[in-house]
Design an enzyme around this catalytic site. Sequence first.
Site, PDB file in Angstrom:
ATOM      1  NE  ARG A 251      -4.197  -1.655   0.178  1.00  0.00           N
ATOM      2  CZ  ARG A 251      -4.260  -2.792  -0.503  1.00  0.00           C
ATOM      3  NH1 ARG A 251      -3.236  -3.150  -1.270  1.00  0.00           N
ATOM      4  NH2 ARG A 251      -5.321  -3.567  -0.418  1.00  0.00           N
ATOM      5  CD  GLU A 279      -3.818   2.809  -5.760  1.00  0.00           C
ATOM      6  OE1 GLU A 279      -3.507   1.887  -6.525  1.00  0.00           O
ATOM      7  OE2 GLU A 279      -3.580   2.800  -4.538  1.00  0.00           O
ATOM      8  CG  HIS A 298      -2.944  -1.399  -7.285  1.00  0.00           C
ATOM      9  ND1 HIS A 298      -3.732  -0.857  -6.298  1.00  0.00           N
ATOM     10  CD2 HIS A 298      -2.565  -2.612  -6.819  1.00  0.00           C
ATOM     11  CE1 HIS A 298      -3.829  -1.688  -5.285  1.00  0.00           C
ATOM     12  NE2 HIS A 298      -3.118  -2.774  -5.578  1.00  0.00           N
TER      13      HIS A 298
END
Length: 340
Positions: A251, A279, A298
Amino acid sequence: MHPTTDNRPALLLAMGEGVADRLLTAAHRTRLATLTRTDPHLVAHDLTTPAPRVAAALAEAEILLTCWGATPLTPEILDRAPRLRAVIHAAGSVKHHITDACWDRGLRVTSAAAANALPVAEYTLATILLAGKRVLDSAQRYAELRTDHAWLTESAAWGNYRRTIGVVGASRIGRRVIDLLRPFDFEILLYDPYVDVPPPGAELVTDLDDLCARSTVVSVHAPQLPSTYRMIGAAQLAAMPDGATLINTARGSLVDETALLPHLLTGRLHAVLDVTDPELPAPDSPLYALPNVLLTPHVAGSLGNELHRMTDQALEEVERYGRGEPFMEEVRASDLQRSA
């Protein structure tokens, strides 16, 4: 053939828009219809205000098969599912939709986190090997020079022989990474304050700064918890040797990117970042263009046909439930205190 279809548990698919189409092949839907009483084409995208067909299916459901985008199972939703006994999650973390009310009502929960761990571990192994060979550097230099060059001289400090790899977090993914690294000529260090005995092939290190100082690659696999926020901070980054590589597939919040950026701008450190905080980096973020940074959106986790591995694991759990057997990958409330 089942002697009577009434013996099969009723199941409802509950996940975000479009997820089921990527998750389930025609063969998966056929198997699901064989194992359970379900309409394998009926998907509940929102359980807060369900359409009549979904509401009726929810009232009958003994199992929810969930994936990304599943509605959080609040007490109000569970009140409309009086027969619900189990939630089978065809993805990794269940923290988004499994609430305290689920545990209070004694629901059994399982997830495909083990299946999702494998592609992340494979991505990590690939980037570790590429980092040791300085593939990003050499590819860029090759494109710039476009001529003969003393590559053997320039690459004298490169290579993967007897490098030290530091793994932060003995999660499912961290342990799979250690498994995949074992056949190579690496020294493997592990930092995890909850582990007393390391996996075979790894040396347990009790001080994170020490792991960072000894490692040419530091790979982060710890869960996102209050105690892990910015765990790779200024002190840990400063401890990493010149030319070392930081890999984060966990993360973004686990790494202090403000502290990391100066090391990247000077070229002292390299980074492989599949997750960032936020993100999506700002459009003007230097991370997009730095030659010593591999920034990916991601993608380390399951994607494309890798989703079908998670589906296969979930359907195995459906079959176990139907046979009255324990889940292979049961999730308990206490597990979530130290997992993603």
